[in-house]
Design a protein around this motif. Sequence first.
Motif, PDB file in Angstrom:
ATOM      1  N   ARG A   1      37.478 -12.323   3.027  1.00 41.72           N
ATOM      2  CA  ARG A   1      37.571 -13.194   4.217  1.00 41.72           C
ATOM      3  C   ARG A   1      39.001 -13.249   4.742  1.00 41.72           C
ATOM      4  O   ARG A   1      39.223 -13.303   5.951  1.00 41.72           O
ATOM      5  CB  ARG A   1      37.086 -14.601   3.873  1.00 41.72           C
ATOM      6  CG  ARG A   1      35.599 -14.732   3.620  1.00 41.72           C
ATOM      7  CD  ARG A   1      35.152 -16.184   3.755  1.00 41.72           C
ATOM      8  NE  ARG A   1      35.946 -17.083   2.940  1.00 41.72           N
ATOM      9  CZ  ARG A   1      35.629 -17.424   1.690  1.00 41.72           C
ATOM     10  NH1 ARG A   1      34.543 -16.928   1.126  1.00 41.72           N
ATOM     11  NH2 ARG A   1      36.388 -18.269   1.014  1.00 41.72           N
TER      12      ARG A   1
ATOM     13  N   ARG B   1      30.521 -10.113   1.154  1.00 41.99           N
ATOM     14  CA  ARG B   1      31.822 -10.184   1.821  1.00 41.99           C
ATOM     15  C   ARG B   1      32.135 -11.596   2.315  1.00 41.99           C
ATOM     16  O   ARG B   1      33.275 -12.023   2.302  1.00 41.99           O
ATOM     17  CB  ARG B   1      31.862  -9.180   2.981  1.00 41.99           C
ATOM     18  CG  ARG B   1      32.061  -7.744   2.505  1.00 41.99           C
ATOM     19  CD  ARG B   1      32.302  -6.769   3.633  1.00 41.99           C
ATOM     20  NE  ARG B   1      31.066  -6.380   4.301  1.00 41.99           N
ATOM     21  CZ  ARG B   1      30.741  -6.703   5.529  1.00 41.99           C
ATOM     22  NH1 ARG B   1      31.559  -7.452   6.262  1.00 41.99           N
ATOM     23  NH2 ARG B   1      29.607  -6.278   6.066  1.00 41.99           N
ATOM     24  N   ARG B   2      31.110 -12.331   2.748  1.00 36.92           N
ATOM     25  CA  ARG B   2      31.338 -13.701   3.205  1.00 36.92           C
ATOM     26  C   ARG B   2      31.719 -14.634   2.054  1.00 36.92           C
ATOM     27  O   ARG B   2      32.452 -15.602   2.257  1.00 36.92           O
ATOM     28  CB  ARG B   2      30.084 -14.234   3.924  1.00 36.92           C
ATOM     29  CG  ARG B   2      29.956 -13.771   5.364  1.00 36.92           C
ATOM     30  CD  ARG B   2      28.892 -14.556   6.101  1.00 36.92           C
ATOM     31  NE  ARG B   2      27.558 -14.226   5.607  1.00 36.92           N
ATOM     32  CZ  ARG B   2      26.796 -13.257   6.111  1.00 36.92           C
ATOM     33  NH1 ARG B   2      27.249 -12.522   7.112  1.00 36.92           N
ATOM     34  NH2 ARG B   2      25.598 -13.025   5.620  1.00 36.92           N
ATOM     35  N   ARG B   3      31.248 -14.326   0.856  1.00 41.21           N
ATOM     36  CA  ARG B   3      31.544 -15.180  -0.293  1.00 41.21           C
ATOM     37  C   ARG B   3      32.855 -14.821  -0.988  1.00 41.21           C
ATOM     38  O   ARG B   3      33.309 -15.560  -1.848  1.00 41.21           O
ATOM     39  CB  ARG B   3      30.401 -15.091  -1.318  1.00 41.21           C
ATOM     40  CG  ARG B   3      29.111 -15.751  -0.867  1.00 41.21           C
ATOM     41  CD  ARG B   3      28.185 -15.998  -2.042  1.00 41.21           C
ATOM     42  NE  ARG B   3      27.787 -14.755  -2.689  1.00 41.21           N
ATOM     43  CZ  ARG B   3      26.671 -14.095  -2.409  1.00 41.21           C
ATOM     44  NH1 ARG B   3      25.856 -14.559  -1.477  1.00 41.21           N
ATOM     45  NH2 ARG B   3      26.366 -12.991  -3.042  1.00 41.21           N
TER      46      ARG B   3
ATOM     47  N   PRO C   1      27.023  -7.818   3.514  1.00 44.58           N
ATOM     48  CA  PRO C   1      27.556  -8.885   4.373  1.00 44.58           C
ATOM     49  C   PRO C   1      27.646 -10.239   3.666  1.00 44.58           C
ATOM     50  O   PRO C   1      28.642 -10.949   3.812  1.00 44.58           O
ATOM     51  CB  PRO C   1      26.548  -8.925   5.531  1.00 44.58           C
ATOM     52  CG  PRO C   1      26.006  -7.536   5.595  1.00 44.58           C
ATOM     53  CD  PRO C   1      25.923  -7.082   4.166  1.00 44.58           C
ATOM     54  N   ASP C   2      26.630 -10.582   2.879  1.00 44.81           N
ATOM     55  CA  ASP C   2      26.662 -11.858   2.153  1.00 44.81           C
ATOM     56  C   ASP C   2      27.764 -11.854   1.095  1.00 44.81           C
ATOM     57  O   ASP C   2      28.473 -12.852   0.918  1.00 44.81           O
ATOM     58  CB  ASP C   2      25.313 -12.121   1.477  1.00 44.81           C
ATOM     59  CG  ASP C   2      24.216 -12.430   2.474  1.00 44.81           C
ATOM     60  OD1 ASP C   2      24.546 -12.903   3.583  1.00 44.81           O
ATOM     61  OD2 ASP C   2      23.037 -12.203   2.162  1.00 44.81           O
TER      62      ASP C   2
ATOM     63  N   GLU D   1      28.023  -9.034  12.924  1.00 44.14           N
ATOM     64  CA  GLU D   1      29.070  -9.851  12.328  1.00 44.14           C
ATOM     65  C   GLU D   1      30.391  -9.669  13.063  1.00 44.14           C
ATOM     66  O   GLU D   1      31.089 -10.630  13.388  1.00 44.14           O
ATOM     67  CB  GLU D   1      29.233  -9.477  10.856  1.00 44.14           C
ATOM     68  CG  GLU D   1      30.233 -10.323  10.090  1.00 44.14           C
ATOM     69  CD  GLU D   1      30.337  -9.868   8.648  1.00 44.14           C
ATOM     70  OE1 GLU D   1      30.914 -10.625   7.846  1.00 44.14           O
ATOM     71  OE2 GLU D   1      29.867  -8.760   8.311  1.00 44.14           O
ATOM     72  N   ASN D   2      30.756  -8.397  13.317  1.00 45.84           N
ATOM     73  CA  ASN D   2      31.962  -8.056  14.076  1.00 45.84           C
ATOM     74  C   ASN D   2      31.589  -6.991  15.105  1.00 45.84           C
ATOM     75  O   ASN D   2      31.751  -5.797  14.845  1.00 45.84           O
ATOM     76  CB  ASN D   2      33.062  -7.525  13.140  1.00 45.84           C
ATOM     77  CG  ASN D   2      33.548  -8.575  12.169  1.00 45.84           C
ATOM     78  OD1 ASN D   2      34.197  -9.538  12.550  1.00 45.84           O
ATOM     79  ND2 ASN D   2      33.227  -8.391  10.895  1.00 45.84           N
TER      80      ASN D   2
ATOM     81  N   ARG E   1      41.110  -9.579   6.630  1.00 46.33           N
ATOM     82  CA  ARG E   1      40.912  -8.920   7.923  1.00 46.33           C
ATOM     83  C   ARG E   1      42.158  -9.006   8.785  1.00 46.33           C
ATOM     84  O   ARG E   1      42.839 -10.024   8.842  1.00 46.33           O
ATOM     85  CB  ARG E   1      39.727  -9.540   8.668  1.00 46.33           C
ATOM     86  CG  ARG E   1      38.391  -9.303   7.989  1.00 46.33           C
ATOM     87  CD  ARG E   1      37.243  -9.589   8.924  1.00 46.33           C
ATOM     88  NE  ARG E   1      37.342  -8.787  10.137  1.00 46.33           N
ATOM     89  CZ  ARG E   1      36.979  -7.501  10.212  1.00 46.33           C
ATOM     90  NH1 ARG E   1      36.505  -6.893   9.146  1.00 46.33           N
ATOM     91  NH2 ARG E   1      37.091  -6.847  11.336  1.00 46.33           N
TER      92      ARG E   1
END
Length: 221
Positions: free
Chosen positions: A200, A193-195, A190-191, A78-79, A203
């Motif tokens: 989001r 954090r994306r939602r 990860p999912d 992801e990063n 960062r």
Amino acid sequence: MLLTEPVVTFFTLWVSFAWGILFSFFSSVGQTFRHNYGWGTFTTGLVQLAISKEAVICTAVNPIQDRIYLRSARKNQENPGLPIPEARLYTSIPGSLLFAGVPTLGVACTGVGIYSIYMAVVNYLTDAYEKYAASALSAASLGRSSFGAFLPLASFELFDTLGYGWAGSLLGFVGVALSVVPVVLVLNGPDIRRRSPFMRESRFEAHAEPIQDRPSANTGV
């Protein structure tokens, strides 16, 4: 954030319950050992020294957790180059199970669990929310302070009403149930954090280069 961010909500419940148990020790340990074993005030006070042993154990284990966290950067798709926030939670999973321990050996086990939960919550919220880390940690601190203040007030009545076996078991069952929190984050972090709008937007965009050495926020309990 406490009401709208599920990660903050459940992490606050997790660490707050652990904090409440820590402060409940000051009354429940003496109550339990005086009633069941006839020990005096000085002797029961020595039992609480088991809590200090956990600090030594966890201080030795914490560098291992840091190493696991830093190595996770190699697997971060992801990063790339940055450690994965969920890697902060690995040692807290067995620690949260130790949290359900009872009597003297259990006091040290529970202490290890409390320490690992505290470190996992502080470090994960810091990594996951970055710009908003102070706000996320403030929410967790509000919960910790509230449980630490009020749960010990119910400790005497809890043990006196349910009995020592059932009261201790009830607290242990709650601790085991809350141990699901880090497992869910490790599997679905990860999912999640994306939602999350907060995660989001939080960062820092100015990461000039991959972070290869970011030690944990080892502030102690």
